[in-house]
Design a protein around this motif. Structure first.
Motif, short mmCIF file in Angstrom:
data_model
loop_
_atom_site.label_atom_id
_atom_site.label_comp_id
_atom_site.label_asym_id
_atom_site.label_seq_id
_atom_site.Cartn_x
_atom_site.Cartn_y
_atom_site.Cartn_z
N ASP A 63 13.01 -7.55 -8.79
CA ASP A 63 11.82 -8.39 -8.68
C ASP A 63 11.11 -8.51 -10.02
OD1 ASP A 63 10.08 -9.88 -6.77
OD2 ASP A 63 8.59 -8.41 -7.45
N THR A 108 7.49 -4.87 0.31
CA THR A 108 6.46 -5.91 0.24
C THR A 108 5.15 -5.35 -0.32
OG1 THR A 108 7.45 -7.06 2.12
CG2 THR A 108 5.15 -7.59 1.61
N ILE A 109 4.76 -4.19 0.14
CA ILE A 109 3.54 -3.55 -0.36
C ILE A 109 3.68 -3.27 -1.86
CG2 ILE A 109 2.18 -1.42 -0.26
CD1 ILE A 109 2.81 -1.42 2.80
N ARG A 154 5.53 -4.83 -4.05
CA ARG A 154 5.47 -6.10 -4.79
C ARG A 154 4.02 -6.59 -4.92
NH1 ARG A 154 8.94 -10.65 -2.56
NH2 ARG A 154 8.44 -11.54 -4.59
N LEU A 155 3.23 -6.36 -3.91
CA LEU A 155 1.84 -6.80 -3.94
C LEU A 155 0.98 -5.93 -4.87
CD1 LEU A 155 1.27 -7.58 -0.16
CD2 LEU A 155 1.42 -9.24 -2.02
N ILE A 156 1.25 -4.64 -4.86
CA ILE A 156 0.43 -3.70 -5.62
C ILE A 156 0.82 -3.65 -7.10
CG2 ILE A 156 -0.11 -1.25 -5.90
CD1 ILE A 156 0.03 -1.01 -2.88
N TRP A 202 0.72 -5.35 -16.03
CA TRP A 202 1.51 -5.48 -14.80
C TRP A 202 2.90 -4.86 -14.92
CZ3 TRP A 202 5.96 -8.33 -15.12
CH2 TRP A 202 6.06 -9.23 -16.19
#
Length: 145
Positions: A74, A34-35, A37-39, A49
């Motif tokens: 992802d 999760t971290i 994917r956010l970063i 990106w």
């Protein structure tokens, strides 16, 4: 409380400990994913990106190959969202020789892309690959039709 613990045999204690370790590891890897994917989209200084995803995947490869692979899937999903299907297909096809669960996840998404492109034969083939791994894979079953 002590009375119940002493009544548990050693094998049960080992099983309970193993269950707790597995649960903690899964929670840990979910948080790392999760971290990541956010970063990833904001990681690169030049607002690139894709480069952010690639840099984070590279950092994770050594010790956290599974998380790196999930992040790669992802990235393919981001390409799909941006309608860059060729890039998504290239990434997802690279999973054909990887872990069975990852291959099934990639096949499900490839099936969806082929369905969107009206290539129903390839869509069904990829859905079949995903269903072979998990016959209850709802997304693959929908893609199969």
């Amino acid at each position: 409380n002590n009375g119940t613990i002493s009544n548990i045999n050693l094998d049960d204690k080992v099983d309970l400990l193993n269950d707790e370790l597995v649960k903690r590891y899964e929670t840990f890897t979910d948080k790392i994913f999760t971290i990541s994917r956010l970063i990833a989209p904001i990681y690169d200084e030049k607002d690139d990106w894709v480069s952010g995803y690639q840099q984070i995947m590279e950092q994770l490869k050594g010790n956290y190959e599974l998380i790196s692979s999930k992040l790669e899937i992802d990235l393919a999903m981001v390409y799909m969202k941006d309608k860059k299907f060729d890039l998504a297909i290239d990434i997802l096809k690279s999973f054909e020789r990887k872990d069975v669960s990852l291959r099934a996840m990639a096949a499900t998404n490839l099936s969806f892309i082929y369905f969107l492109e009206n290539d129903f034969a390839l869509a069904e083939k990829q859905a079949d690959i995903a269903i072979q791994t998990d016959r209850y894979n709802a997304k693959a079953l929908v893609n199969k039709g």
